[in-house]
Design an enzyme around this catalytic site. Structure first.
Site, short mmCIF file in Angstrom:
data_model
loop_
_atom_site.label_atom_id
_atom_site.label_comp_id
_atom_site.label_asym_id
_atom_site.label_seq_id
_atom_site.Cartn_x
_atom_site.Cartn_y
_atom_site.Cartn_z
N LYS A 263 3.77 5.35 46.83
CA LYS A 263 3.03 4.17 47.26
C LYS A 263 1.71 4.57 47.89
CE LYS A 263 3.35 0.60 50.70
NZ LYS A 263 3.99 0.17 51.92
N LYS B 95 4.48 8.10 50.85
CA LYS B 95 3.71 6.92 51.23
C LYS B 95 2.43 7.39 51.91
CE LYS B 95 3.71 2.80 54.06
NZ LYS B 95 4.48 1.84 54.85
C1 PBG Z 1 5.44 -1.22 56.57
C2 PBG Z 1 4.92 -1.44 55.19
C3 PBG Z 1 3.58 -1.58 54.77
C4 PBG Z 1 3.65 -1.89 53.41
C5 PBG Z 1 4.98 -1.88 53.04
N1 PBG Z 1 5.75 -1.59 54.15
C6 PBG Z 1 2.31 -1.53 55.53
C7 PBG Z 1 1.87 -0.31 56.20
O1 PBG Z 1 2.45 0.77 56.09
O2 PBG Z 1 0.90 -0.45 56.95
C8 PBG Z 1 2.48 -2.18 52.52
C9 PBG Z 1 2.77 -3.06 51.33
C10 PBG Z 1 1.55 -3.61 50.66
O3 PBG Z 1 0.40 -3.30 51.03
O4 PBG Z 1 1.74 -4.39 49.71
N2 PBG Z 1 5.26 0.04 57.09
#
Ligand code: PBG
Length: 325
Positions: A248, A195
């Site tokens: 992601k 991520k």
């Molecule tokens: C929580 C999380 C996030 C997303 C999914 N889980 C935001 C982040 O890490 O700031 C993003 C999902 C999206 O942008 O559609 N940590």
């Protein structure tokens, strides 16, 4: 083989011929539909930065999940937006927390749908970071306990899969052990393994009110410049017991999806995130592109890169289009 013996256009001459030689096909089995559920208002609220998406109440969530099931969507992923946030994000692991209540409500409906829960602290903490803070940074090891408690409470509420998105080191191991200890050895883990610290999460943070109140997430989410490091993250999560792994965001990271595909046979998910959704929706609203064709092309590219599962806010439409018969 060169021209004129070889003429690739022979296989593109008709729709039937193109159907026969197509390499990648989308099906409703490919999609996971992310949904937001909140307890701040007793009405569903539209998310301005994500046209067409809502912060649901438990009732409107049930209706949306049911409509999605009718469209053929077989999985949903829940994000909670609590009324009260505190230093340790205690509503994330409260048995009567918003996500826990939402999971129970969905499970009560007995929809033909797998329920995933996002495991993270940032929607629940007053500071908006994904774990416990010490000296202005997220303290890794004490955060693991909060994440494990959150996963266990989601499993207790009936979640089929927990999906840690916090990027703490060792969290898959901590969650697996905690689940097993409490008798939830059948609950699966989808880890957000690679991520990235991405600006594409902007609309999500508006939707969930989860933007960090100080600093950024660069000390725990990955540097967008790195791909070898993604393989290391994936390997670690597999060793710790992840059942499925995720990359992601998706679109700017198709090379990462492809390389992770080559290194593991585990089911691989990719998250077509909020900013990717917003780009398509706002460009379509401006009349700059053909919305439906763009959505198909986006989803196809993610699958072609190697993803088995795609988390997408377009899941309902995409499932309708890709149904056979
Ligand atoms: C929580 C999380 C996030 C997303 C999914 N889980 C935001 C982040 O890490 O700031 C993003 C999902 C999206 O942008 O559609 N940590």
């Amino acid at each position: 083989m060169v021209f004129p013996t070889h003429r690739p256009r022979r296989l593109r001459r008709s729709a039937l011929m193109r159907d026969l030689v197509r390499e990648t096909v989308l099906t409703p089995d490919d999609f996971i539909y992310p949904l937001f559920v909140q307890e701040v208002s007793d009405r569903p609220e539209p998310i301005e930065s994500m046209p067409g998406q809502m912060r649901h109440t438990i009732d409107s969530l049930k209706a949306e999940a049911e409509a999605a099931a009718e469209d053929g969507v077989k999985a949903v992923l829940l994000f909670g937006i609590p009324e009260v946030k505190d230093e340790d994000g205690s509503q994330a692991y409260a048995d009567d927390g918003i996500v826990q209540r939402a999971v129970r409500a969905l499970k009560h409906e007995k929809l033909p749908q797998v329920v995933f829960c996002d495991v993270c602290m940032c929607e629940y903490t007053s500071h908006g970071h994904c774990g416990r803070i010490r000296d202005g940074d997220v303290d890794n090891d004490p955060s693991l306990e909060l994440l494990a408690r959150t996963a266990v409470s989601q499993a207790r509420a009936g979640a089929d899969v927990v999906a840690p998105s916090d990027m703490m080191d060792g969290r898959v191991d901590a969650i697996r052990q905690a689940l097993d200890e409490k008798g939830f050895e059948q609950v699966a883990i989808l880890s957000y393994a690679a991520k990235y610290a991405s600006a594409f999460y902007g609309p999500f943070r508006e939707a969930a009110g989860s933007a960090p109140q100080f600093g950024d997430r660069l000390s725990y989410q990955m540097d967008p410049a790195n791909v070898r490091e993604a393989l290391k993250e994936v390997e670690a999560d597999i060793d710790e017991g992840a059942d499925m792994v995720m990359v992601k965001p998706a679109l700017s990271y198709l090379d990462v999806i492809s390389q992770v595909r080559d290194m593991t046979d585990l089911p691989l998910a990719a998250y077509n995130v909020s900013g990717e959704y917003a780009m398509v929706e706002f460009a379509a609203k401006a009349g700059a592109l053909d919305r439906e064709r763009i959505i198909r092309e986006v989803l196809l590219s993610i699958k072609r890169a190697g993803a088995d599962l795609i988390l997408t806010y377009h899941a309902r439409e995409a499932a309708r289009w890709s149904r056979i018969g």
